[in-house]
Design a protein around this motif. Structure first.
Motif, PDB file in Angstrom:
ATOM      1  N   ALA A 125      -7.555  -2.423   1.006  1.00  0.00           N
ATOM      2  CA  ALA A 125      -6.124  -1.790   0.439  1.00  0.00           C
ATOM      3  C   ALA A 125      -4.978  -2.504   1.209  1.00  0.00           C
ATOM      4  O   ALA A 125      -3.825  -2.590   0.380  1.00  0.00           O
ATOM      5  N   ALA A 126      -4.887  -3.090   2.394  1.00  0.00           N
ATOM      6  CA  ALA A 126      -3.983  -3.635   3.063  1.00  0.00           C
ATOM      7  C   ALA A 126      -4.156  -5.047   2.746  1.00  0.00           C
ATOM      8  O   ALA A 126      -3.166  -5.857   3.294  1.00  0.00           O
TER       9      ALA A 126
ATOM     10  N   LEU B  18      -8.461   9.595   4.269  1.00  0.00           N
ATOM     11  CA  LEU B  18      -8.903   9.310   5.492  1.00  0.00           C
ATOM     12  C   LEU B  18      -7.860   9.317   6.700  1.00  0.00           C
ATOM     13  O   LEU B  18      -8.590   9.840   7.949  1.00  0.00           O
TER      14      LEU B  18
ATOM     15  N   LYS C 224     -18.276  15.698  16.510  1.00  0.00           N
ATOM     16  CA  LYS C 224     -17.980  14.481  15.945  1.00  0.00           C
ATOM     17  C   LYS C 224     -19.364  13.925  14.996  1.00  0.00           C
ATOM     18  O   LYS C 224     -19.104  13.366  14.055  1.00  0.00           O
TER      19      LYS C 224
ATOM     20  N   LEU D 298     -15.260   4.175   8.012  1.00  0.00           N
ATOM     21  CA  LEU D 298     -14.829   4.258   6.625  1.00  0.00           C
ATOM     22  C   LEU D 298     -13.238   3.845   6.360  1.00  0.00           C
ATOM     23  O   LEU D 298     -12.991   3.268   5.562  1.00  0.00           O
ATOM     24  N   MET D 299     -12.674   4.236   7.433  1.00  0.00           N
ATOM     25  CA  MET D 299     -11.396   3.595   7.409  1.00  0.00           C
ATOM     26  C   MET D 299     -11.203   2.302   7.404  1.00  0.00           C
ATOM     27  O   MET D 299     -10.416   1.772   6.514  1.00  0.00           O
TER      28      MET D 299
ATOM     29  N   ALA E  53     -20.020  14.850  11.222  1.00  0.00           N
ATOM     30  CA  ALA E  53     -19.768  14.100  10.143  1.00  0.00           C
ATOM     31  C   ALA E  53     -20.620  13.464   9.362  1.00  0.00           C
ATOM     32  O   ALA E  53     -20.630  13.206   8.173  1.00  0.00           O
TER      33      ALA E  53
ATOM     34  N   LEU F 170      -8.218  13.174   7.074  1.00  0.00           N
ATOM     35  CA  LEU F 170      -9.726  13.381   7.652  1.00  0.00           C
ATOM     36  C   LEU F 170      -9.699  13.170   9.286  1.00  0.00           C
ATOM     37  O   LEU F 170      -9.981  13.923  10.005  1.00  0.00           O
ATOM     38  N   ALA F 171      -9.147  11.823   9.659  1.00  0.00           N
ATOM     39  CA  ALA F 171      -9.192  11.475  11.050  1.00  0.00           C
ATOM     40  C   ALA F 171      -8.188  12.343  12.008  1.00  0.00           C
ATOM     41  O   ALA F 171      -8.698  12.856  13.071  1.00  0.00           O
TER      42      ALA F 171
ATOM     43  N   MET G 179       0.695  -1.166   0.170  1.00  0.00           N
ATOM     44  CA  MET G 179      -0.097  -0.155   0.020  1.00  0.00           C
ATOM     45  C   MET G 179       0.802   1.067  -0.029  1.00  0.00           C
ATOM     46  O   MET G 179       1.724   1.448   1.071  1.00  0.00           O
TER      47      MET G 179
ATOM     48  N   LEU H 192     -18.077   7.686  11.914  1.00  0.00           N
ATOM     49  CA  LEU H 192     -18.159   7.556  10.609  1.00  0.00           C
ATOM     50  C   LEU H 192     -17.013   7.403  10.044  1.00  0.00           C
ATOM     51  O   LEU H 192     -16.879   6.616   8.969  1.00  0.00           O
ATOM     52  N   VAL H 193     -16.138   8.201  10.335  1.00  0.00           N
ATOM     53  CA  VAL H 193     -14.535   8.195   9.737  1.00  0.00           C
ATOM     54  C   VAL H 193     -13.950   7.086  10.094  1.00  0.00           C
ATOM     55  O   VAL H 193     -13.260   6.353   9.056  1.00  0.00           O
TER      56      VAL H 193
ATOM     57  N   VAL I  39     -10.679  18.029  18.291  1.00  0.00           N
ATOM     58  CA  VAL I  39     -11.286  17.518  19.436  1.00  0.00           C
ATOM     59  C   VAL I  39     -10.368  17.753  20.579  1.00  0.00           C
ATOM     60  O   VAL I  39     -10.769  18.275  21.711  1.00  0.00           O
TER      61      VAL I  39
ATOM     62  N   TYR J 203     -12.288   0.689   3.741  1.00  0.00           N
ATOM     63  CA  TYR J 203     -11.583   1.090   2.766  1.00  0.00           C
ATOM     64  C   TYR J 203     -10.274   0.585   2.924  1.00  0.00           C
ATOM     65  O   TYR J 203      -9.542   0.251   1.913  1.00  0.00           O
ATOM     66  N   LEU J 204      -9.609   0.637   4.115  1.00  0.00           N
ATOM     67  CA  LEU J 204      -8.090   0.639   4.456  1.00  0.00           C
ATOM     68  C   LEU J 204      -8.128  -1.053   4.657  1.00  0.00           C
ATOM     69  O   LEU J 204      -6.802  -1.403   4.139  1.00  0.00           O
TER      70      LEU J 204
ATOM     71  N   SER K 280     -11.868  10.950  17.014  1.00  0.00           N
ATOM     72  CA  SER K 280     -12.292  11.233  15.578  1.00  0.00           C
ATOM     73  C   SER K 280     -13.727  10.455  15.487  1.00  0.00           C
ATOM     74  O   SER K 280     -14.128   9.640  16.261  1.00  0.00           O
ATOM     75  N   PRO K 281     -14.649  11.042  14.433  1.00  0.00           N
ATOM     76  CA  PRO K 281     -16.012  10.505  14.479  1.00  0.00           C
ATOM     77  C   PRO K 281     -15.935   9.066  14.077  1.00  0.00           C
ATOM     78  O   PRO K 281     -15.352   8.562  13.226  1.00  0.00           O
TER      79      PRO K 281
ATOM     80  N   SER L  86     -24.846   1.597   7.922  1.00  0.00           N
ATOM     81  CA  SER L  86     -25.764   1.507   6.425  1.00  0.00           C
ATOM     82  C   SER L  86     -24.778   2.059   5.560  1.00  0.00           C
ATOM     83  O   SER L  86     -25.073   1.808   4.478  1.00  0.00           O
ATOM     84  N   VAL L  87     -24.111   2.992   5.872  1.00  0.00           N
ATOM     85  CA  VAL L  87     -23.086   3.548   5.057  1.00  0.00           C
ATOM     86  C   VAL L  87     -22.232   2.819   4.428  1.00  0.00           C
ATOM     87  O   VAL L  87     -21.691   2.844   3.259  1.00  0.00           O
TER      88      VAL L  87
ATOM     89  N   LEU M 276      -3.173   6.490  23.937  1.00  0.00           N
ATOM     90  CA  LEU M 276      -3.120   6.901  22.495  1.00  0.00           C
ATOM     91  C   LEU M 276      -4.344   6.203  21.927  1.00  0.00           C
ATOM     92  O   LEU M 276      -5.191   6.938  21.088  1.00  0.00           O
TER      93      LEU M 276
ATOM     94  N   PHE N 182      -7.309   8.555  20.266  1.00  0.00           N
ATOM     95  CA  PHE N 182      -7.621   8.287  18.973  1.00  0.00           C
ATOM     96  C   PHE N 182      -9.376   8.153  18.751  1.00  0.00           C
ATOM     97  O   PHE N 182     -10.083   8.838  17.800  1.00  0.00           O
TER      98      PHE N 182
ATOM     99  N   PHE O   2      -7.771   6.522  -0.588  1.00  0.00           N
ATOM    100  CA  PHE O   2      -8.565   6.519   0.727  1.00  0.00           C
ATOM    101  C   PHE O   2      -7.705   6.568   1.743  1.00  0.00           C
ATOM    102  O   PHE O   2      -7.911   7.109   2.703  1.00  0.00           O
TER     103      PHE O   2
ATOM    104  N   TYR P  25      -9.938  16.021  12.669  1.00  0.00           N
ATOM    105  CA  TYR P  25     -10.975  15.814  13.946  1.00  0.00           C
ATOM    106  C   TYR P  25     -10.168  15.633  14.845  1.00  0.00           C
ATOM    107  O   TYR P  25     -10.577  16.297  16.086  1.00  0.00           O
ATOM    108  N   TRP P  26      -9.157  14.720  15.142  1.00  0.00           N
ATOM    109  CA  TRP P  26      -8.716  14.545  16.352  1.00  0.00           C
ATOM    110  C   TRP P  26      -8.051  15.656  17.054  1.00  0.00           C
ATOM    111  O   TRP P  26      -8.126  16.394  17.997  1.00  0.00           O
TER     112      TRP P  26
END
Lengths: 221, 209
Positions: free
Chosen positions: B74-75, A189, A158, B66-67, A161, A192-193, A1, B62-63, A200, B70-71, B59-60, B158-159, B51, B55, A185, A196-197
């Protein structure tokens, strides 16, 4: 990747524009939600039994259903009852209504946590009821609810989003569409994260700072 | 709003219930680990725990969903969207549950743990038999509250293409062109699921209490 840092750098202007919309809709929605929540809590406390019961139902209905369903009802259902809303209008109203139920509960608990003795002492000392509410009840309540209010504002940040799902062009929508455009992506992403981090953590630090300042003020007075 | 629609929504609600329950239990187990890490004696483990919490709370959801969606592919890791969804919810709720449990773990009397050590109990056994039940009893209201938050937040899966309650409602609302009764009914289903979860929590409270 592979991970293309140059791509991330090239997205920064667009990301900042999205961040601006996120912050704007969050601040406007969060403040309106706090105001409406305060109104709901005050009406429940001072408005009589019938108002209390009706608003208890309002709070329960909002708190027991997902934000996304409320947003869909507003955005897709609105036009059927003559409420044609732009995405950001639906987002703002949705955030306000959703947040108000949680703020109403926080403020209700705050009112209840102010010692009755303080209120009685103020009346005994010759303050009118209005003066007591303004000088004793509200300031003490405000100090008590500050930490949970900041916490809730962070939750609402949050939740913004989710507004990307009804196409508000905020941070999440901006970066996910850039991600799919460039088929990158991981880059989109992560940025994006990360954004937000940071937001926050900064908000949390500001809240703790305000807490310390207010606590000192109240003891100095 | 015919019976057929209610039936389709009920199937969606069953998926939502299943996804949520697995995510809540998995998240609670993971939360215990993350919480133990954030209270560990070793500085590096403690930093890793903090940590993680910072984290996933920073972060939301939803994000995060998605991570994972999608990720992971990809990995080179291909998982069905249902697994990605449950994993995303569990990873996120673990951070909140770890924060909830922290106060509970900190207020377990050191004497109890010392006594267990004297009796020769293994550390994992002390965790499962002594520290966790006490911590859970002390923090149950917050833990249950987070479980309800996750049930509602599961609407976001649902997303990533999981056919649960919100997705079923979306499909029905588009095909029937009657969003108000459909989404209102979906909301009612969430309300019922929340009440059931809260009721189950009450039973648990009496059992632990």
């Amino acid at each position: 990747m592979k991970f293309d840092v140059g791509l991330i750098l090239s997205w920064i202007p667009a990301a900042l524009a999205g961040l601006e919309i996120t912050i704007a809709v969050w601040l406007a929605g969060g403040l309106c939600a706090l105001a409406l929540g305060f109104g709901v809590a005050a009406a429940r406390r001072f408005g009589g039994a019938l108002v209390d019961r009706a608003l208890t139902l309002y709070v329960a209905l909002i708190r027991d259903t997902p934000f996304l369903i409320q947003l869909f009802l507003l955005y897709y259902g609105g036009p059927f009852v003559g409420l044609e809303l732009e995405p950001y209008q639906a987002g703002l109203i949705g955030l306000t209504v959703y947040g108000s139920a949680y703020f109403a509960e926080i403020i209700r608990a705050g009112f209840e946590a102010v010692p009755v003795g303080h209120q009685e002492a103020a009346i005994c000392a010759g303050l009118t009821r209005a003066q007591m509410v303004r000088r004793i009840l509200l300031p003490e309540m405000a100090l008590l609810v500050l930490p949970p209010v900041v916490n809730m504002q962070i939750l609402l940040l949050k939740e913004t989003a989710v507004l990307s799902i009804v196409t508000v062009p905020e941070l999440t929508m901006t970066l996910t569409s850039l991600g799919s455009e460039h088929f990158a992506f991981a880059e989109a992403l992560s940025l994006l994260a990360g954004l937000y981090w940071v937001l926050v953590e900064v908000t949390g630090a500001l809240g703790r700072f305000a807490e310390r300042r207010l606590a000192r003020l109240s003891f100095a007075a | 709003m015919t019976w057929r629609y209610v039936e389709l929504l009920a199937i969606g609600a069953a998926v939502t219930a299943g996804v949520s329950i697995v995510a809540i239990l998995l998240g609670l187990g993971l939360g215990v680990l993350v919480c133990s890490a954030s209270l560990a004696r070793s500085g590096a483990v403690r930093a890793a725990g903090r940590l993680y919490i910072s984290f996933f709370r920073g972060s939301p959801l939803l994000v995060q969903l998605l991570m994972i969606y999608y990720l992971l592919p990809a990995a080179g890791i291909n998982v069905p969207s249902l697994v990605a969804a449950v994993l995303g919810l569990a990873l996120c709720t673990a951070a909140y549950q770890a924060e909830n449990l922290r106060g509970g773990f900190l207020s377990v009397a050191p004497g109890l743990i010392e006594a267990a050590q004297m009796l020769g109990m293994a550390p994992w056994r002390i965790l499962l038999r002594i520290r966790l039940p006490i911590a859970l009893r002390l923090t149950l209201p917050a833990v249950l509250n987070e479980a309800i938050m996750i049930l509602k937040a599961s609407s976001l899966v649902s997303v990533v293409g999981v056919e649960e309650l919100t997705r079923s409602a979306q499909n029905l609302a588009t095909s029937t062109y009657r969003p108000i009764p459909i989404y209102a009914a979906a909301g009612a289903f969430y309300l019922i699921l929340n009440r059931l979860l809260a009721g189950g929590g009450g039973v648990l409270r009496r059992m632990l209490g």
